[in-house]
Scaffold this motif. Structure first.
Motif, PDB file in Angstrom:
ATOM      1  N   PHE A 138     -14.797   1.365   6.970  1.00 32.63           N
ATOM      2  CA  PHE A 138     -15.142   0.201   6.171  1.00 32.63           C
ATOM      3  C   PHE A 138     -14.109  -0.072   5.079  1.00 32.63           C
ATOM      4  CE2 PHE A 138     -19.322   1.636   7.805  1.00 32.63           C
ATOM      5  CZ  PHE A 138     -19.589   0.531   8.594  1.00 32.63           C
ATOM      6  N   ALA A 139     -13.451   0.960   4.606  1.00 32.73           N
ATOM      7  CA  ALA A 139     -12.393   0.769   3.612  1.00 32.73           C
ATOM      8  C   ALA A 139     -11.245  -0.035   4.214  1.00 32.73           C
ATOM      9  CB  ALA A 139     -11.900   2.120   3.100  1.00 32.73           C
ATOM     10  N   ALA A 140     -10.885   0.255   5.451  1.00 33.15           N
ATOM     11  CA  ALA A 140      -9.811  -0.488   6.112  1.00 33.15           C
ATOM     12  C   ALA A 140     -10.217  -1.946   6.327  1.00 33.15           C
ATOM     13  CB  ALA A 140      -9.449   0.163   7.445  1.00 33.15           C
ATOM     14  N   LEU A 141     -11.475  -2.182   6.673  1.00 33.60           N
ATOM     15  CA  LEU A 141     -11.941  -3.560   6.841  1.00 33.60           C
ATOM     16  C   LEU A 141     -11.916  -4.311   5.515  1.00 33.60           C
ATOM     17  CD1 LEU A 141     -14.926  -3.150   9.327  1.00 33.60           C
ATOM     18  CD2 LEU A 141     -12.646  -4.064   9.777  1.00 33.60           C
ATOM     19  N   LEU A 142     -12.318  -3.641   4.429  1.00 36.24           N
ATOM     20  CA  LEU A 142     -12.295  -4.270   3.110  1.00 36.24           C
ATOM     21  C   LEU A 142     -10.864  -4.625   2.698  1.00 36.24           C
ATOM     22  CD1 LEU A 142     -13.740  -5.154   0.497  1.00 36.24           C
ATOM     23  CD2 LEU A 142     -13.401  -2.822  -0.337  1.00 36.24           C
ATOM     24  N   VAL A 143      -9.948  -3.682   2.861  1.00 34.98           N
ATOM     25  CA  VAL A 143      -8.548  -3.938   2.507  1.00 34.98           C
ATOM     26  C   VAL A 143      -7.984  -5.068   3.361  1.00 34.98           C
ATOM     27  CG1 VAL A 143      -6.224  -2.946   2.520  1.00 34.98           C
ATOM     28  CG2 VAL A 143      -8.127  -1.641   1.578  1.00 34.98           C
ATOM     29  N   THR A 144      -8.313  -5.085   4.638  1.00 33.75           N
ATOM     30  CA  THR A 144      -7.856  -6.172   5.508  1.00 33.75           C
ATOM     31  C   THR A 144      -8.371  -7.514   5.001  1.00 33.75           C
ATOM     32  OG1 THR A 144      -7.789  -4.698   7.423  1.00 33.75           O
ATOM     33  CG2 THR A 144      -7.883  -7.056   7.875  1.00 33.75           C
ATOM     34  N   GLY A 145      -9.650  -7.574   4.678  1.00 38.23           N
ATOM     35  CA  GLY A 145     -10.235  -8.814   4.159  1.00 38.23           C
ATOM     36  C   GLY A 145      -9.579  -9.277   2.870  1.00 38.23           C
ATOM     37  N   VAL A 146      -9.342  -8.345   1.963  1.00 40.04           N
ATOM     38  CA  VAL A 146      -8.695  -8.698   0.696  1.00 40.04           C
ATOM     39  C   VAL A 146      -7.282  -9.200   0.940  1.00 40.04           C
ATOM     40  CG1 VAL A 146      -7.811  -7.730  -1.477  1.00 40.04           C
ATOM     41  CG2 VAL A 146     -10.137  -7.192  -0.726  1.00 40.04           C
ATOM     42  N   LEU A 147      -6.537  -8.507   1.804  1.00 37.97           N
ATOM     43  CA  LEU A 147      -5.171  -8.952   2.117  1.00 37.97           C
ATOM     44  C   LEU A 147      -5.166 -10.353   2.724  1.00 37.97           C
ATOM     45  CD1 LEU A 147      -3.554  -5.705   3.594  1.00 37.97           C
ATOM     46  CD2 LEU A 147      -2.825  -6.928   1.532  1.00 37.97           C
ATOM     47  N   ILE A 148      -6.109 -10.648   3.578  1.00 35.14           N
ATOM     48  CA  ILE A 148      -6.165 -11.968   4.220  1.00 35.14           C
ATOM     49  C   ILE A 148      -6.485 -13.049   3.191  1.00 35.14           C
ATOM     50  CG2 ILE A 148      -7.505 -13.380   5.840  1.00 35.14           C
ATOM     51  CD1 ILE A 148      -7.617 -10.816   7.622  1.00 35.14           C
ATOM     52  N   VAL A 149      -7.454 -12.801   2.309  1.00 31.98           N
ATOM     53  CA  VAL A 149      -7.805 -13.789   1.283  1.00 31.98           C
ATOM     54  C   VAL A 149      -6.618 -14.024   0.352  1.00 31.98           C
ATOM     55  CG1 VAL A 149      -9.278 -14.206  -0.725  1.00 31.98           C
ATOM     56  CG2 VAL A 149     -10.291 -13.407   1.411  1.00 31.98           C
ATOM     57  N   VAL A 150      -5.973 -12.945  -0.078  1.00 35.34           N
ATOM     58  CA  VAL A 150      -4.804 -13.094  -0.960  1.00 35.34           C
ATOM     59  C   VAL A 150      -3.699 -13.859  -0.247  1.00 35.34           C
ATOM     60  CG1 VAL A 150      -2.975 -11.809  -2.164  1.00 35.34           C
ATOM     61  CG2 VAL A 150      -5.355 -11.073  -2.372  1.00 35.34           C
ATOM     62  N   MET A 151      -3.493 -13.578   1.038  1.00 34.88           N
ATOM     63  CA  MET A 151      -2.474 -14.293   1.802  1.00 34.88           C
ATOM     64  C   MET A 151      -2.776 -15.789   1.854  1.00 34.88           C
ATOM     65  SD  MET A 151      -1.300 -13.927   5.803  1.00 34.88           S
ATOM     66  CE  MET A 151      -2.834 -14.596   6.421  1.00 34.88           C
ATOM     67  N   VAL A 152      -4.019 -16.154   2.111  1.00 34.89           N
ATOM     68  CA  VAL A 152      -4.394 -17.569   2.188  1.00 34.89           C
ATOM     69  C   VAL A 152      -4.141 -18.250   0.847  1.00 34.89           C
ATOM     70  CG1 VAL A 152      -6.367 -19.138   2.427  1.00 34.89           C
ATOM     71  CG2 VAL A 152      -6.046 -17.283   4.073  1.00 34.89           C
ATOM     72  N   VAL A 153      -4.531 -17.597  -0.244  1.00 33.98           N
ATOM     73  CA  VAL A 153      -4.341 -18.181  -1.572  1.00 33.98           C
ATOM     74  C   VAL A 153      -2.855 -18.314  -1.897  1.00 33.98           C
ATOM     75  CG1 VAL A 153      -4.702 -17.761  -4.046  1.00 33.98           C
ATOM     76  CG2 VAL A 153      -6.588 -17.430  -2.432  1.00 33.98           C
TER      77      VAL A 153
END
Length: 184
Positions: free
Chosen positions: A68-83
């Motif tokens: 779940f930590a890897a999924l959370l980091v992936t999600g954060v990276l994707i949101v930051v990338m979009v922004v």
């Protein structure tokens, strides 16, 4: 600087985010698919991701197969990338609904692109005959869950395994369908 062929800076920023996302997703899928963690390439992926994932694991629930930590980091990276990409392209901060939709779509693309490239590289490596390398073993760990169901339905034809072609076409069709549903 943004001409007919796109903005090279946007391309580089997106490529760096994609690489970071791919590494974290590799870590997630290697655990999910029970990859060989004695493989030197897998150990490198673990060493690259551990400084970020290890502290998060203390906060998130544990599971044998799901990181779940890897999924959370992936999600954060994707949101930051979009922004970041929206800000760099001059479009400003996307609204809540657009941000969520864009992040979900980029997450979907990240996963499907990861599998597209691993299946393609595994198919190419099978032609080269270097089946004992750690890279080929890593590709086999990641692609076996996708290829084996197709191989059961579509046996090799005269020694030629067409399952990678079927999976690659399936991934591309899936990307088109989802893209058309979300943005068509």
């Amino acid at each position: 600087m943004n001409g007919q062929f796109g903005d090279p800076l946007l391309f580089l920023v997106r490529a760096l985010f994609d690489l970071a996302i791919f590494v974290v997703l590799l870590r997630y899928f290697l655990q999910l698919f029970r990859g060989n963690f004695f493989n030197p390439l897998t150990q490198s992926i673990v060493r690259m991701t551990d400084p970020v994932l290890r502290p998060l694991r203390r906060l998130l629930p544990h599971s044998r197969r799901h990181d779940f930590a890897a999924l959370l980091v992936t999600g954060v990276l994707i949101v930051v990338m979009v922004v970041v990409l929206a800000a760099m392209s001059g479009k400003g901060m996307p609204g809540g609904g657009v941000l969520v939709l864009s992040a979900l779509y980029f997450g979907f693309l990240s996963v499907t692109n990861l599998f597209f490239w691993t299946v393609l590289l595994r198919a190419l490596s099978s032609w080269l005959g270097n089946s004992g390398s750690p890279a080929v073993a890593l590709l086999a760990d990641l692609t076996a869950p996708l290829l084996q169901p197709v191989q059961r339905i579509l046996p090799p034809l005269g020694g030629l395994d067409l399952s990678p072609l079927v999976v690659l076409l399936g991934i591309q069709v899936l990307q088109m369908v989802v893209g058309n549903l979300l943005f068509g």
